[in-house]
Design a protein around this motif. Structure first.
Motif, PDB file in Angstrom:
ATOM      1  N   UNK A  90       0.857  -1.159  -0.013  1.00 19.41           N
ATOM      2  CA  UNK A  90      -0.080   0.075  -0.088  1.00 19.41           C
ATOM      3  C   UNK A  90       0.927   1.281  -0.014  1.00 19.41           C
ATOM      4  N   UNK A  91       0.563   2.310  -0.625  1.00 18.71           N
ATOM      5  CA  UNK A  91       1.146   3.650  -0.877  1.00 18.71           C
ATOM      6  C   UNK A  91       0.365   4.615  -0.360  1.00 18.71           C
ATOM      7  N   UNK A  92       0.773   5.467   0.285  1.00 16.90           N
ATOM      8  CA  UNK A  92       0.654   6.807   0.722  1.00 16.90           C
ATOM      9  C   UNK A  92       1.462   7.910   0.406  1.00 16.90           C
ATOM     10  N   UNK A  93       1.006   9.122  -0.150  1.00 20.75           N
ATOM     11  CA  UNK A  93       1.986  10.164  -0.243  1.00 20.75           C
ATOM     12  C   UNK A  93       1.203  11.590   0.169  1.00 20.75           C
ATOM     13  N   UNK A  94       1.886  12.595   0.476  1.00 17.22           N
ATOM     14  CA  UNK A  94       1.516  13.778   0.877  1.00 17.22           C
ATOM     15  C   UNK A  94       1.482  14.661  -0.298  1.00 17.22           C
ATOM     16  N   UNK A  95       0.614  14.124  -1.001  1.00 18.87           N
ATOM     17  CA  UNK A  95       0.161  15.227  -2.350  1.00 18.87           C
ATOM     18  C   UNK A  95       1.211  15.048  -3.428  1.00 18.87           C
ATOM     19  N   UNK A  96       0.871  14.795  -4.666  1.00 14.75           N
ATOM     20  CA  UNK A  96       1.392  14.775  -5.866  1.00 14.75           C
ATOM     21  C   UNK A  96       2.590  13.462  -5.845  1.00 14.75           C
ATOM     22  N   UNK A  97       2.948  13.333  -7.103  1.00 12.78           N
ATOM     23  CA  UNK A  97       3.962  12.217  -7.465  1.00 12.78           C
ATOM     24  C   UNK A  97       5.315  12.335  -6.697  1.00 12.78           C
ATOM     25  N   UNK A  98       5.820  13.493  -6.147  1.00 10.01           N
ATOM     26  CA  UNK A  98       7.064  13.715  -5.435  1.00 10.01           C
ATOM     27  C   UNK A  98       6.972  13.880  -4.072  1.00 10.01           C
ATOM     28  N   UNK A  99       5.717  14.008  -3.598  1.00 10.00           N
ATOM     29  CA  UNK A  99       5.504  14.396  -2.150  1.00 10.00           C
ATOM     30  C   UNK A  99       6.137  13.137  -1.443  1.00 10.00           C
ATOM     31  N   UNK A 100       6.261  13.282  -0.069  1.00 11.58           N
ATOM     32  CA  UNK A 100       6.971  12.459   0.889  1.00 11.58           C
ATOM     33  C   UNK A 100       5.950  10.901   0.600  1.00 11.58           C
ATOM     34  N   UNK A 101       6.518   9.912   0.196  1.00 14.61           N
ATOM     35  CA  UNK A 101       5.921   8.661   0.088  1.00 14.61           C
ATOM     36  C   UNK A 101       6.237   7.650   0.914  1.00 14.61           C
TER      37      UNK A 101
END
Length: 621
Positions: A90-101
């Protein structure tokens, strides 16, 4: 473990997938695309399972191989998207493809997955775990995913699994390629690669540049678009001194600058993330039964923000001597490994901190008749808290007609990061996090049909959590908002289903995961992790076009440890097309989130709506 079957839409999708015999796939590598030949091929070789080259069909562990062709067909734009498509992640990121993932393998913390790029270990001694957003997918040739603890092979960090990433290798003759692409948010990309060589020397280089205006990631903050730019380079050189001796060097450099809304209203910040890996290895075959590999590697992860003052840098240097003996149907391995970690961070005392780990690892593998056996033991000696022993046993039994039953048990550990121990929020008394995993499953492989069902339970003690409120941290002042402490006890249980099939000219694939990542101290679900996740995909050829579709489902999650802030479930539909334009050109296009679904993986951070990518690829023939 309770399995939630209450989602009607998901249940219908599962039923549809099972309507074709064995419609789930063990790995993308075993499910060819619609335009691939149907002639039988040798099983691909993987190294993630044992650290040696082994046919994937001889591996007991839950391993997936994703090659470059599959990455391109998927249309994925980030490495994390490739991983989630493979199942169990599972993946979570703080917005956008280059946000902290953050990447959660089988629901476990992101720092519990070991990551290697061309054999170079990548980790952060600040946050813990690999900097997923900094790994450029453009330079990746293939990815191997090993699920389940593997500390008895790889040492600290491999509590939940291992991801091995490989860039392009050299080839005979001369091969060149180039690509350009345009996408939503004024995203532009251009790249090129060159491979070549002869019987003595082979080389490969790749370059890529990407820039995007982005979109407003936090609506309640500074109202502007948060763009990014990235430049990356990868290179490899292999020199064959003789048929028995090969020297190799490799390097990867990725520089990523991402805009984000600062902590002060109206303030724009830029996060600069630099990732560098370099490695050298010598492979020697001394006889028909004995060979060695010597490698020296270094991974550097540097993160800095401006104008907000923050800077951290991790250096990991590793030395490995691997010995391998072939004994008939069995293989014996012995590894001597040294790891040196260094952290430079203004929040640590002293600002530059370091530690070492020395290890001896032994392995035994047997493939004989109906039986497959893998045994591993390892002893790590850490300069901070002494010795740690880990072990694993995995067994597979062929049931006939393409079926195999598997079972394994294993232990693992993760040493506290240097930030955990020496920052103003840390404690030098922290213990290593420890895991004990058991799993069992069945697999089926026959032609284009593949199926797996694996149940697992991974229990972790000494889990390091941040305890809020005044505390007596390493500096003893008690002036800070909290401290890190060994207060957590977690259990990750689940059932993973996966498989694939070819029906006429249509290739089908799917993964389905039921998970229960639980904090045993509170009885609450661990934050930002769903209990149910699924991916269904299909591709086919029509009139010279390759058409693909993908349905992604993620169940509801909680954004907080107290389970009071719920993030709703969501479904995303992606479609892709590609078409050769003559002998050397190919057109590719993909629409992500076709229905323009609004959803969040982290509360307060906007994820992308509908996006379109169109690219043109040239390959020398």
């Amino acid at each position: 473990m309770k399995v939630p079957f209450s989602h009607a839409a998901l249940s219908m999708a599962v039923a549809a997938a099972f309507s074709s015999p064995f419609a789930f796939a063990q790995s993308q590598a075993e499910a060819p695309s619609a335009n691939q030949a149907r002639a039988p091929e040798l099983a691909p070789v993987v190294v993630a399972a044992t650290r040696s080259e082994v046919p994937i069909t001889d591996v007991v562990a839950d391993v997936t191989l994703v090659d470059r062709a599959e990455i391109e067909r998927s249309g994925a734009t980030t490495l994390a998207e490739v991983l989630t498509r493979s199942g169990g992640i599972m993946m979570n990121h703080n917005g956008g493809p280059t946000g902290t993932t953050s990447v959660y393998m089988r629901g476990a913390e992101t720092r519990f997955t070991s990551v290697f790029i061309d054999g170079v270990r990548v980790d952060s001694q600040s946050t813990g775990g690999a900097p997923w957003e900094a790994v450029p997918l453009s330079e990746v040739d293939r990815v191997e995913i090993l699920r389940g603890p593997a500390a008895a092979i790889y040492g600290s960090d491999a509590m939940a699994g291992v991801v091995q990433i490989f860039t392009r290798e050299g080839a005979s003759g001369l091969q060149a390629s180039a690509h350009v692409g345009l996408a939503t948010h004024n995203t532009r990309e251009v790249g090129a690669s060159l491979r070549g060589g002869n019987d003595s020397v082979r080389y490969a280089v790749g370059l890529n540049a990407e820039r995007s205006d982005g979109y407003d990631i936090k609506l309640d903050s500074n109202p502007d678009d948060d763009g990014y730019k990235r430049q990356s380079f990868s290179g490899r050189l292999d020199w064959t001194l003789s048929p028995a001796h090969v020297l190799g060097v490799n390097a990867l450099v990725s520089q990523l600058d991402s805009d984000y809304d600062g902590f002060t209203d109206g303030q724009d910040d830029v996060a600069s993330h630099d990732l560098q890996t370099v490695g050298a290895d010598w492979k020697a075959t001394w006889s028909d039964t004995y060979k060695t590999r010597v490698s020296v590697t270094q991974g550097v992860d540097k993160y800095e923000t401006d104008p907000s003052p923050y800077k951290t840098k991790t250096d990991i240097t590793s030395y490995l001597l691997r010995n391998e003996w072939a004994m008939g149907a069995a293989t014996l391995t012995a590894d001597l490994e040294r790891r040196e970690d260094r952290l430079n961070n203004a929040s640590t005392t002293p600002e530059s901190t370091k530690r070492t780990q020395n290890a001896l690892a032994l392995g035994y593998g047997l493939r004989s008749g109906l039986h497959t056996l893998q045994l591993n033991v390892r002893h790590d000696n850490d300069s901070e808290f002494g010795g740690h022993n880990t072990g694993a046993v995995a067994y597979g039994y062929d049931l006939g007609a393409g079926w195999q039953a598997t079972a394994s048990v294993g232990t693992a550990f993760r040493a506290p990061t240097l930030f955990h121990r020496f920052s103003i929020y840390g404690s030098s008394d922290l213990k290593a996090e420890e895991a004990r995993n058991v799993e069992a499953g069945v697999r089926f492989r026959q032609g284009a049909n593949h199926f797996k069902a694996i149940a697992y339970r991974n229990k972790v003690k000494n889990l390091i959590d941040y305890v809020a409120g005044p505390g007596d941290c390493i500096n003893g002042s008690g002036d800070y908002a909290g401290c890190y402490a060994n207060v957590g006890l977690a259990r990750y249980t689940g059932l993973s289903l996966g498989g694939g099939s070819r029906v006429g000219n249509v290739v089908l694939g799917a993964t389905l995961d039921f998970m229960n990542p639980e904090n045993l101290n509170t009885g609450m679900r661990l934050p930002r992790r769903a209990k149910t996740q699924a991916n269904f995909n299909a591709s086919t050829d029509v009139a010279g076009w390759t058409l693909g579709g993908e349905l992604e489902y993620v169940g509801d999650r909680y954004d907080d440890a107290a389970n009071t802030v719920k993030l709703p479930s969501y479904q995303l539909l992606h479609v892709s097309v590609s078409k050769p334009l003559g002998d050397q050109w190919k057109l590719r296009a993909r629409i992500n989130n076709l229905t323009d679904k609004s959803y969040e993986s982290v509360r307060g951070y906007v994820t992308e709506g509908r996006t379109l990518y169109v690219g043109l690829v040239w390959e020398m023939r």
